[in-house]
Structures are given as structure tokens and as C-alpha cells.
Design a protein around this motif. Structure first.
Motif, short mmCIF file in Angstrom:
data_model
loop_
_atom_site.label_atom_id
_atom_site.label_comp_id
_atom_site.label_asym_id
_atom_site.label_seq_id
_atom_site.Cartn_x
_atom_site.Cartn_y
_atom_site.Cartn_z
N THR A 266 -3.02 1.24 -3.91
CA THR A 266 -4.01 1.57 -2.89
C THR A 266 -4.54 0.27 -2.32
O THR A 266 -4.96 -0.62 -3.07
CB THR A 266 -5.18 2.37 -3.48
OG1 THR A 266 -4.67 3.55 -4.09
CG2 THR A 266 -6.18 2.75 -2.40
N ARG A 267 -4.53 0.15 -1.01
CA ARG A 267 -5.04 -1.07 -0.37
C ARG A 267 -6.51 -1.26 -0.73
O ARG A 267 -7.31 -0.33 -0.62
CB ARG A 267 -4.90 -0.96 1.15
CG ARG A 267 -5.36 -2.20 1.90
CD ARG A 267 -5.18 -1.99 3.40
NE ARG A 267 -5.71 -3.09 4.17
CZ ARG A 267 -5.05 -4.20 4.43
NH1 ARG A 267 -3.83 -4.35 3.98
NH2 ARG A 267 -5.59 -5.17 5.14
N THR B 86 -4.01 4.57 -7.41
CA THR B 86 -4.40 5.96 -7.68
C THR B 86 -3.33 6.56 -8.58
O THR B 86 -2.14 6.24 -8.44
CB THR B 86 -4.51 6.78 -6.39
OG1 THR B 86 -3.28 6.70 -5.67
CG2 THR B 86 -5.64 6.26 -5.51
N ASP C 91 -10.28 -1.64 -0.67
CA ASP C 91 -11.20 -1.14 0.34
C ASP C 91 -12.56 -1.81 0.15
O ASP C 91 -13.07 -1.87 -0.97
CB ASP C 91 -11.33 0.37 0.18
CG ASP C 91 -12.10 1.02 1.32
OD1 ASP C 91 -12.92 0.34 1.94
OD2 ASP C 91 -11.87 2.21 1.57
N ASP D 276 0.84 -1.19 0.00
CA ASP D 276 0.00 0.00 0.00
C ASP D 276 0.88 1.25 0.00
O ASP D 276 1.79 1.39 0.82
CB ASP D 276 -0.89 -0.01 1.25
CG ASP D 276 -1.91 1.10 1.26
OD1 ASP D 276 -2.34 1.52 0.17
OD2 ASP D 276 -2.28 1.56 2.36
N GLY D 277 0.62 2.16 -0.94
CA GLY D 277 1.39 3.39 -1.03
C GLY D 277 2.63 3.29 -1.89
O GLY D 277 3.27 4.31 -2.19
#
Length: 255
Positions: free
Chosen positions: A81-82, A69, A84, A34-35
């Protein structure tokens, strides 16, 4: 004819889909965190042996799935992006509305699922679950005078119960249902039958006392008691709410 039975034509995936699938697998398995930034387009072109337009199309697929993203400008680029569960909620909400689902459908589903989550929470992680629920009850009490805030807080309590039950599948369902419930309850507010402030507050406080009792039963490890209590709670809450807004109203979450 090679085969004696009729077969469907085999669809060959587009190159962009193959690129997207490879990157998606890396995200879901944790190879891409993530990120973390994706490699440059040039690097991806070299790694997959495809053209720049193909890489860009694959990136758009991943962006539409909420897995990356894309920033614009000199410091832009694609970042992981994790996943969701809110994505599940949005898709489920659209599917329910398309199928003409009613508010009654939602409450029936919740009444079937949540009591089992209460049982699991008491069996698997009673102390941690009870602590998390009690902390949230404190927040509910702090916003009890704000209709919108307390409505969202109550929806979140149900989600929290699902998250604390120790079953990841139920946790994802809980997040999806929470978003749908919150939207439907707020959307239905203009259609609610008039209620005095005293009556509304009495109902809210009764409901929050029931939340507290559930936390106590879970804390005590009373799985059967927690399940039975929560079955009664969601059943009664559902009847009260449906009496106010109408059991057969079709869910409209995007007005």
C-alpha cells in the motif's frame, strides 16, 4: 570495563524487525510497487532464513505502519500500500491531543506555514497551481449550502495550496494539518455560538472570494502579493473561528 564512560545497552533488533525493515526499504525505494503482492510466506522464509512466525510478525509490523494490507481467505495475502500522509495525520492528532494542544495552536501553526506555501506556488508553478485552486473553488461554491461539506471543502483548499507549492515536505504537512483541522472544526461545531443563516453565508462567500483572489495572485506570479494576502486571510479566519469556538479549547478529535 572496556569503556571509561557509561554507555547505554545496545539493543539487538528482533529478527521480525529486520524482516520488516528490509521489506519497508523495498517499498519506500519503489522496488515493491503499490498494489504489488508480497512473495508467499514460504518464499520469505527462504529468502530471509527465518521461521514462519517471524515472517508473520514482520508482516504485522508492516500492516500496522500502513505499508501493506493483508487479505484473508483463498485469494488473500499481503499487498503493498502506498504510504499515505493520513497516517501522519492520525499520529499527529493523537500526539497533539495527548499534549493538550488547543485550537489556537492549530491556527497559529497554519498562519506560520501557509503564507510561505502561497509564495512558493506563485514562484514555482503559478499556472498549474492557480488552475487547481480555481477548480476547487468551483466545488466549494457548489456545496456552500451544506455546512459539513463546505467545511471539509475549505479544509481541503488549504491542503491543496500546500500540495501545489512545489515542496513535498510542506505537502505532507498540509495533508496532516487538513485532517486535524477538519476533525477539530466539525468536533467544535456543537460549541459554536449561534449565527444567523445570512451572517454565515456572508462569511462563507467572503472567504471564497478571498480564495479566488489568492488564485489570481498566484496566476500572476505575484509571490509577495500572494504571501501577504494569505497571511491576512488565515489571520482573519483564525480570529473569527476562535471567537466562535474558544481559543483555549483543548483539541478533542476522537469523541
Amino acid at each position: 570495563m572496556l569503556f571509561s564512560v557509561e554507555t547505554e545497552a545496545i539493543r539487538v533488533p528482533k529478527a521480525a524487525e529486520l524482516v520488516a525493515n528490509r521489506i519497508r526499504r523495498a517499498i519506500l525505494t519503489g522496488d515493491l510497487k503499490d498494489g504489488q503482492s508480497l512473495p508467499s510466506e514460504t518464499r520469505l522464509m527462504e529468502e530471509f532464513g527465518v521461521s514462519r512466525p517471524t515472517v508473520r510478525e514482520g508482516i504485522r509490523v508492516l500492516e500496522s505502519l500502513g505499508l501493506i494490507t493483508v487479505g484473508r481467505g483463498a485469494r488473500g495475502g499481503a499487498k503493498v500500500t502506498r504510504p499515505d500522509a493520513g497516517i501522519v495525520a492520525s499520529a499527529a492528532a493523537m500526539a497533539l491531543q495527548t499534549r493538550g494542544a488547543t485550537i489556537s495552536d492549530l491556527f497559529e501553526a497554519r498562519a506560520l506555514i501557509e503564507p510561505s506555501a502561497a509564495r512558493l506556488a506563485a514562484q514555482r508553478r503559478p499556472k498549474a497551481a492557480a488552475e487547481a485552486l480555481r477548480h476547487h473553488i468551483d466545488y466549494e461554491l457548489s456545496v456552500i449550502d451544506d455546512f459539513v461539506a463546505v467545511t471539509k471543502a475549505i479544509a481541503q483548499f488549504h491542503t491543496l495550496l500546500m500540495e501545489q507549492c512545489g515542496n513535498e515536505t510542506l505537502a505532507v504537512f498540509g495533508i496532516a494539518l487538513k485532517d486535524i483541522f477538519e476533525r477539530s472544526m466539525l468536533a467544535a461545531q456543537p460549541n459554536m455560538k449561534p449565527e444567523t443563516e445570512a451572517s454565515r453565508m456572508a462569511s462563507l462567500r467572503y472567504g471564497l472570494r478571498s480564495h479566488a483572489k489568492l488564485a489570481d495572485l498566484i496566476d500572476a506570479g505575484d509571490a509577495e502579493g500572494a504571501e501577504a494576502h494569505w497571511a491576512l486571510h488565515v489571520g482573519k479566519a483564525g480570529r473569527i473561528w476562535l471567537k466562535s469556538v474558544g481559543a483555549t479549547d483543548v483539541i478533542d478529535l476522537f469523541r
